[in-house]
Design an enzyme around this catalytic site. Structure first.
Site, short mmCIF file in Angstrom:
data_model
loop_
_atom_site.label_atom_id
_atom_site.label_comp_id
_atom_site.label_asym_id
_atom_site.label_seq_id
_atom_site.Cartn_x
_atom_site.Cartn_y
_atom_site.Cartn_z
N LYS A 1 38.36 8.68 19.31
CA LYS A 1 38.70 9.48 20.49
C LYS A 1 39.89 8.91 21.24
O LYS A 1 40.69 9.62 21.81
CB LYS A 1 37.49 9.56 21.44
CG LYS A 1 36.39 10.48 20.93
CD LYS A 1 36.39 11.81 21.68
CE LYS A 1 35.51 12.85 21.05
NZ LYS A 1 34.19 12.94 21.62
N LYS B 1 35.75 15.19 8.93
CA LYS B 1 34.60 16.01 9.30
C LYS B 1 35.06 17.26 10.06
O LYS B 1 36.07 17.22 10.76
CB LYS B 1 33.57 15.20 10.10
CG LYS B 1 33.94 14.99 11.53
CD LYS B 1 32.74 14.54 12.37
CE LYS B 1 33.21 14.43 13.81
NZ LYS B 1 32.24 14.17 14.80
N LYS C 1 35.68 20.27 16.46
CA LYS C 1 36.39 21.12 17.41
C LYS C 1 37.77 20.55 17.68
O LYS C 1 38.77 21.24 17.65
CB LYS C 1 35.61 21.15 18.75
CG LYS C 1 34.33 21.91 18.67
CD LYS C 1 33.39 21.62 19.84
CE LYS C 1 32.22 20.76 19.40
NZ LYS C 1 31.03 20.82 20.23
P1 TYM Z 1 28.49 17.19 19.29
O1 TYM Z 1 28.48 18.15 20.41
O2 TYM Z 1 29.82 16.68 18.80
O3 TYM Z 1 27.76 17.81 18.02
C1 TYM Z 1 26.45 18.37 18.11
C2 TYM Z 1 25.68 18.06 16.83
O4 TYM Z 1 26.40 18.55 15.67
C3 TYM Z 1 26.53 17.50 14.72
N1 TYM Z 1 27.82 17.67 14.02
C4 TYM Z 1 27.96 17.69 12.69
N2 TYM Z 1 27.07 17.59 11.70
C5 TYM Z 1 27.53 17.67 10.42
N3 TYM Z 1 28.85 17.85 10.10
C6 TYM Z 1 29.78 17.96 11.08
N4 TYM Z 1 31.06 18.16 10.77
C7 TYM Z 1 29.35 17.89 12.45
N5 TYM Z 1 29.99 17.95 13.64
C8 TYM Z 1 29.04 17.82 14.59
C9 TYM Z 1 26.50 16.20 15.54
O5 TYM Z 1 26.11 15.11 14.76
C10 TYM Z 1 25.49 16.54 16.60
O6 TYM Z 1 24.17 16.30 16.13
N6 TYM Z 1 27.24 12.84 21.42
C11 TYM Z 1 26.71 14.06 20.87
C12 TYM Z 1 25.92 14.89 21.87
C13 TYM Z 1 24.81 14.17 22.56
C14 TYM Z 1 23.54 13.87 22.00
C15 TYM Z 1 22.81 13.25 23.06
C16 TYM Z 1 22.97 14.05 20.74
C17 TYM Z 1 24.80 13.75 23.85
N7 TYM Z 1 23.59 13.19 24.17
C18 TYM Z 1 21.51 12.80 22.85
C19 TYM Z 1 21.68 13.59 20.55
C20 TYM Z 1 20.95 12.98 21.59
C21 TYM Z 1 27.87 14.91 20.39
O7 TYM Z 1 28.99 14.72 20.77
O8 TYM Z 1 27.52 15.95 19.60
#
Ligand code: TYM
Length: 326
Positions: free
Chosen positions: A112, A192, A195
């Site tokens: 990031k 991966k 967004k």
């Molecule tokens: P975020 O918003 O980036 O993504 C949400 C979920 O989607 C999964 N994901 C993917 N899985 C497979 N392939 C991909 N290309 C891919 N891109 C995203 C992520 O692994 C996630 O499960 N930090 C976290 C959000 C968060 C969270 C939490 C998750 C905040 N607090 C507590 C679990 C528990 C995040 O940025 O996810």
């Protein structure tokens, strides 16, 4: 009593098919077996540049997308992180027991930082502490996520151990629940789907746009001409077929690619149809929810109440343990 599951998703722009396959579909599949809490993590989303009026819309849109994808509010709790201030309160307390060096070695922070050179704010660094707070507040047993969040979960377990050993048993160490597809690659074929990298197909993408994006997506680079045989095992389009196509179609494109009986365009057309078939009922449900925002607001308000009660009880215990109740 069923074990507790907690997971979150950022309202930072579109939800893509990587989020859906890597996380949301997995959430839907376990909703009957666990006591599930799903959170729209808006405070995580403000660590990168954004426009307030857009964030406001995206919070609701993210909640609607979860419901449209099959997260049934009658079977679980859905809420917005900022509406339960205990998340940021616990973050402050955990800040005080976290070595800076642990944060600096987080892979996502390093990535990031490179993507946001003009805005390397402290929130990017302390992001995993807010995530640990989200999870630990609810005495969570298991967290279903994609593979990119695995390091943050290891960090969360470490936080729980560190706090417990200093102040006495308070938090549980949550398990990581990885789904079948843990890392969906983007249309560029090598990183991966994400967004911020703009290499995605949105979950609510219209049929024509799915095709526009797939048409130019990277395939086996060695297959230059239609008559060259391809290698499906290094082609990301084939990996996506594994997520969206039937066994029969998989066999067809695997053989067709290796023998050059089909070209990349035909292979992609089959995939485009299957992605559209998967997401079109979700799009319909989303349109229905767009006409019923009051219902979504009610769901989020119910979620806020439930989570405030649970988080409030944990914070009472935490305040007592760290010695701020007099
Ligand atoms: P975020 O918003 O980036 O993504 C949400 C979920 O989607 C999964 N994901 C993917 N899985 C497979 N392939 C991909 N290309 C891919 N891109 C995203 C992520 O692994 C996630 O499960 N930090 C976290 C959000 C968060 C969270 C939490 C998750 C905040 N607090 C507590 C679990 C528990 C995040 O940025 O996810």
């Amino acid at each position: 009593m069923a074990e507790r599951v907690f997971s979150g998703i950022q309202p930072s722009g579109v939800i893509h098919i990587g989020n859906y396959i890597g996380a949301i579909k997995n959430w839907v599949s376990i909703i009957d077996s666990y006591d599930c809490i799903f959170c729209v993590v808006d405070y995580h989303a403000i660590t990168v540049g954004y426009t307030p009026s857009e964030l406001r819309e995206r919070i609701l849109e993210t909640a609607k997308t979860l419901i449209a994808s099959g997260i049934d509010p009658d079977k679980c709790t859905i809420f917005v992180q900022s509406r339960v201030p205990e998340h940021t309160e616990l973050t402050w307390i955990l800040n005080a027991v976290t070595p800076v060096s642990d944060l600096e070695r987080m892979t996502q922070y390093k990535d990031k930082k490179l993507q946001n050179m003009d805005n390397i704010n402290t929130g990017l660094l302390t992001y995993p502490i807010l995530m640990a707070s989200d999870i630990l507040l609810y005495k969570t047993n298991a967290v279903p996520v994609g593979d990119d969040q695995a390091q943050h979960l290891e960090f969360t377990r470490e936080m729980a151990r560190r706090f417990n050993s200093r102040f006495g048993d308070t938090f549980l160490e949550p398990k990581t629940l990885l789904g079948e597809a843990t890392r969906i690659k983007g249309l560029d074929g090598n990183t991966k789907m994400s967004k911020s990298l703009n290499n995605y197909i949105a979950l609510m993408e219209e049929k024509e746009d799915i095709w526009k994006k797939l048409k130019v997506a990277v395939t086996d680079p060695a297959r230059k001409r239609r008559t060259d045989p391809g290698n499906p095992y290094i082609c990301n389009i084939f990996s996506l077929h594994r997520m969206f196509s039937s066994e029969e179609e998989l066999g067809f494109v695997e053989k067709g690619c290796k023998t050059a009986e089909i070209g990349c365009i035909e292979c992609k057309q089959i995939l485009a149809k299957n992605i559209n078939d998967t997401v079109s009922p979700l799009r319909d449900k989303m349109r229905e929810l767009d006409r019923n925002t009051d219902y979504v607001m009610d769901v989020l308000e119910e979620g806020r109440k439930t989570c405030s009660r649970l988080a409030g009880a944990t914070m009472e215990e935490v305040r007592e343990k760290i010695g701020v109740i007099y």
